[in-house]
Design a protein around this motif. Structure first.
Motif, PDB file in Angstrom:
ATOM      1  N   UNK A  48       0.832  -1.202   0.000  1.00 40.07           N
ATOM      2  CA  UNK A  48       0.000   0.000   0.000  1.00 40.07           C
ATOM      3  C   UNK A  48       0.869   1.254   0.000  1.00 40.07           C
ATOM      4  N   UNK A  49       0.474   2.205  -0.787  1.00 38.39           N
ATOM      5  CA  UNK A  49       1.167   3.481  -0.876  1.00 38.39           C
ATOM      6  C   UNK A  49       0.393   4.471  -0.019  1.00 38.39           C
ATOM      7  N   UNK A  50       1.077   5.122   0.888  1.00 36.99           N
ATOM      8  CA  UNK A  50       0.428   6.072   1.779  1.00 36.99           C
ATOM      9  C   UNK A  50       0.724   7.490   1.319  1.00 36.99           C
ATOM     10  N   UNK A  51      -0.297   8.341   1.415  1.00 38.29           N
ATOM     11  CA  UNK A  51      -0.163   9.749   1.068  1.00 38.29           C
ATOM     12  C   UNK A  51      -0.127  10.551   2.360  1.00 38.29           C
ATOM     13  N   UNK A  52       0.897  11.386   2.498  1.00 40.47           N
ATOM     14  CA  UNK A  52       1.019  12.247   3.670  1.00 40.47           C
ATOM     15  C   UNK A  52       0.404  13.589   3.307  1.00 40.47           C
ATOM     16  N   UNK A  53      -0.704  13.908   3.986  1.00 40.24           N
ATOM     17  CA  UNK A  53      -1.427  15.148   3.707  1.00 40.24           C
ATOM     18  C   UNK A  53      -0.674  16.336   4.325  1.00 40.24           C
TER      19      UNK A  53
END
Length: 156
Positions: A48-53
């Motif tokens: 899974x690729x996580x996006x840091x907001x």
């Protein structure tokens, strides 16, 4: 690969081919213990690729968010869905090719804007106005000037 019939761990591949989706390999195997045949499917493991907001929150990468943003920026433009999907595919490929498990949302936004710049000027400005949160007409004009400078540089 364990045989589903006799549970022996020794089998041999007798046929191997790409499945209909092109992202899966179908393997026909034969157990060396009981001689029965069975099929396995091999796929690339996707972490899974996580996006840091911007506020530090993390969420799973959602390709549809990029697609919806680009579709909105291309609204009422003569741009095929095929071209839009290709642009989003390129952005997703670039993001995944970083091999990072986390990517900042700002980086994704910049990748989209970079692609849109040469894709469609109006779509670029629309996307930039939302992404960069233009506060007033001055910020809008500044972005237009940057785009014009990019086009002029490109024509040289």
């Amino acid at each position: 690969m364990k045989c589903p019939y006799c549970k022996q761990a020794d089998s041999r591949v007798i046929d191997s081919r790409a499945a209909e989706d092109g992202a899966t390999i179908r393997r026909r195997r034969e157990c060396n213990g009981c001689g029965k045949r069975f099929t396995t499917y091999e796929v690339v493991e996707k972490l899974p690729l996580m996006v840091v907001k911007n506020d530090g929150r993390r969420e799973v990468f959602k390709r549809d968010k990029i697609l919806n943003g680009v579709i909105r920026s291309c609204d009422k433009r003569d741009i095929s869905m095929e071209r839009i999907v290709a642009l989003v595919n390129d952005v997703e490929r670039d993001v995944r090719n970083t091999m990072e498990q986390e990517v900042e949302s700002a980086k994704i936004g910049e990748l989209v804007m970079e692609r849109l710049k040469d894709f469609d000027e109006v779509a670029y400005i629309r996307f930039a106005s939302v992404y960069r949160k233009f506060a007033d007409i001055t910020s809008f004009v500044e972005e237009l000037n940057k785009l014009q400078a990019h086009k002029t540089e490109e024509q040289k």
